[in-house]
Design an enzyme around this catalytic site. Structure first.
Site, PDB file in Angstrom:
ATOM      1  N   ARG A  86       0.849  -1.193   0.000  1.00  0.00           N
ATOM      2  CA  ARG A  86       0.000   0.000   0.000  1.00  0.00           C
ATOM      3  C   ARG A  86       0.875   1.229   0.000  1.00  0.00           C
ATOM      4  O   ARG A  86       1.716   1.390   0.876  1.00  0.00           O
ATOM      5  CB  ARG A  86      -0.841   0.047   1.277  1.00  0.00           C
ATOM      6  CG  ARG A  86      -2.096  -0.686   1.210  1.00  0.00           C
ATOM      7  CD  ARG A  86      -3.114  -0.278   2.256  1.00  0.00           C
ATOM      8  NE  ARG A  86      -2.647   0.152   3.547  1.00  0.00           N
ATOM      9  CZ  ARG A  86      -3.447   0.532   4.527  1.00  0.00           C
ATOM     10  NH1 ARG A  86      -4.754   0.548   4.325  1.00  0.00           N
ATOM     11  NH2 ARG A  86      -2.994   0.911   5.690  1.00  0.00           N
ATOM     12  N   THR A  93      -1.262   7.448  -0.642  1.00  0.00           N
ATOM     13  CA  THR A  93      -2.546   7.312  -1.344  1.00  0.00           C
ATOM     14  C   THR A  93      -3.341   6.103  -0.855  1.00  0.00           C
ATOM     15  O   THR A  93      -4.539   6.005  -1.148  1.00  0.00           O
ATOM     16  CB  THR A  93      -2.303   7.110  -2.847  1.00  0.00           C
ATOM     17  OG1 THR A  93      -1.587   5.861  -3.016  1.00  0.00           O
ATOM     18  CG2 THR A  93      -1.441   8.230  -3.432  1.00  0.00           C
ATOM     19  N   ASP A 115       0.262  -3.085  12.193  1.00  0.00           N
ATOM     20  CA  ASP A 115       0.761  -3.427  10.860  1.00  0.00           C
ATOM     21  C   ASP A 115       1.182  -4.895  10.846  1.00  0.00           C
ATOM     22  O   ASP A 115       2.171  -5.276  11.484  1.00  0.00           O
ATOM     23  CB  ASP A 115       1.947  -2.515  10.501  1.00  0.00           C
ATOM     24  CG  ASP A 115       2.373  -2.711   9.059  1.00  0.00           C
ATOM     25  OD1 ASP A 115       2.687  -3.863   8.682  1.00  0.00           O
ATOM     26  OD2 ASP A 115       2.377  -1.737   8.297  1.00  0.00           O
TER      27      ASP A 115
HETATM   28  C1  PRP Z   1      -1.070  -4.761   4.437  1.00  0.00           C
HETATM   29  C2  PRP Z   1      -1.865  -6.040   4.528  1.00  0.00           C
HETATM   30  C3  PRP Z   1      -2.696  -6.002   3.276  1.00  0.00           C
HETATM   31  C4  PRP Z   1      -2.955  -4.529   3.110  1.00  0.00           C
HETATM   32  C5  PRP Z   1      -4.366  -4.248   3.540  1.00  0.00           C
HETATM   33  O1  PRP Z   1      -0.019  -4.902   3.572  1.00  0.00           O
HETATM   34  O2  PRP Z   1      -1.081  -7.173   4.636  1.00  0.00           O
HETATM   35  O3  PRP Z   1      -2.054  -6.523   2.140  1.00  0.00           O
HETATM   36  O4  PRP Z   1      -2.047  -3.833   3.974  1.00  0.00           O
HETATM   37  O5  PRP Z   1      -4.694  -2.924   3.311  1.00  0.00           O
HETATM   38  P1  PRP Z   1      -5.770  -2.492   2.227  1.00  0.00           P
HETATM   39  O6  PRP Z   1      -6.950  -3.387   2.415  1.00  0.00           O
HETATM   40  O7  PRP Z   1      -6.065  -1.063   2.620  1.00  0.00           O
HETATM   41  O8  PRP Z   1      -5.167  -2.609   0.873  1.00  0.00           O
HETATM   42  P2  PRP Z   1       1.051  -3.739   3.359  1.00  0.00           P
HETATM   43  O9  PRP Z   1       0.643  -2.859   2.227  1.00  0.00           O
HETATM   44  O10 PRP Z   1       1.334  -3.056   4.669  1.00  0.00           O
HETATM   45  O11 PRP Z   1       2.318  -4.509   2.838  1.00  0.00           O
HETATM   46  P3  PRP Z   1       3.208  -5.647   3.548  1.00  0.00           P
HETATM   47  O12 PRP Z   1       2.359  -6.879   3.628  1.00  0.00           O
HETATM   48  O13 PRP Z   1       4.331  -5.790   2.607  1.00  0.00           O
HETATM   49  O14 PRP Z   1       3.629  -5.165   4.903  1.00  0.00           O
HETATM   50  N1  URA Z   2      -2.515  -3.160   6.885  1.00  0.00           N
HETATM   51  C1  URA Z   2      -2.136  -3.617   8.109  1.00  0.00           C
HETATM   52  O1  URA Z   2      -1.128  -4.333   8.227  1.00  0.00           O
HETATM   53  N2  URA Z   2      -2.874  -3.267   9.165  1.00  0.00           N
HETATM   54  C2  URA Z   2      -3.957  -2.495   9.073  1.00  0.00           C
HETATM   55  O2  URA Z   2      -4.610  -2.214  10.103  1.00  0.00           O
HETATM   56  C3  URA Z   2      -4.336  -2.021   7.798  1.00  0.00           C
HETATM   57  C4  URA Z   2      -3.599  -2.387   6.733  1.00  0.00           C
END
Ligand code: PRP
Ligand code: URA
Length: 209
Positions: free
Chosen positions: A104, A108, A200
């Protein structure tokens, strides 16, 4: 319209409480996610069709049941989805595993795709897309769209925690796909984090930040 199933098994709910707890460190967090994923794999495969076969026990020949139907594919959304793979593979050892890499954008909140590698026969498999968090829904929507564009036909989405906003967005775009979760939380905060959530997921799994 797609359905939302909440796995309310006491062991799943118990372990999820410790996953949420901010005092749970990386090692224990990882172990708990692994355990909950295994329990969720047990629940999500509950409707798998069976077929009858004949075997010989040491006593006699008998008819008995084994899993029939389509083969399973797991598709973790990188990076946090990876933390759920091993637990699921313990129960579904023949599953093939594809990967969709998304993160993400912190400004944005839009998902950015950086990696896709899938089994060649995804169109013939029952795919379970896995990610601990369904927040705005952007990542899950993009992952499932990427899979559909590459021929996937039969999918479920499995997450630990979902926000109502993410569920709504996901089902607006993919009304054909059911969602399986351990909890539906209250809402998103102004940074797109699930409230109360677990923080997170990727950072807590991998000890980054
Ligand atoms: C987190 C999580 C999802 C996403 C959810 O990943 O594991 O993939 O956020 O958020 P959304 O529903 O608003 O898209 P992140 O983008 O933090 O990446 P990572 O798994 O590499 O830490
Ligand atoms: N991604 C995460 O890892 N945690 C949240 O709460 C939302 C998005």
């Amino acid at each position: 319209m797609g359905k939302v199933y909440v796995f309310d098994h006491p062991l799943i709910q118990h372990k999820l409480s410790y996953i949420r707890d901010k005092s749970t460190g990386t090692k224990e967090f990882r172990e708990l996610v692994d355990e909950v994923s295994m329990l969720m794999a047990y629940e999500i495969t509950r409707e798998m069709p069976l077929k009858e076969i004949e075997i010989e026990t040491p006593v006699m020949t008998c008819k008995t049941s084994v899993i029939a139907g389509k083969k399973v594919g797991l598709v973790p959304i990188l990076r946090a989805g990876l933390g759920m793979v091993d637990g699921m593979v313990k129960l579904i050892p023949a599953a093939k595993v594809g990967h969709v890499g998304l993160y993400r954008d912190p400004e944005t909140l839009e998902p950015i795709e950086y990696y896709v590698k899938l089994p060649s026969d995804i169109n013939e498999r029952e795919l379970i897309v896995i990610d601990p968090m369904l927040a705005t829904g952007g990542s899950a929507v993009a992952a499932v769209t990427a899979l559909k564009n590459r021929g996937a036909k039969n999918m479920k989405l499995m997450c630990l925690i979902a926000a109502p906003e993410g569920i709504e967005k996901f089902h607006q775009v993919h009304p054909d796909i059911d969602i399986y979760v351990a909890a539906v939380d209250e809402k998103l905060d102004e940074h797109g984090y699930i409230v109360p959530g677990l923080g997170d997921a990727g950072d807590r799994l991998y000890g980054t930040k």
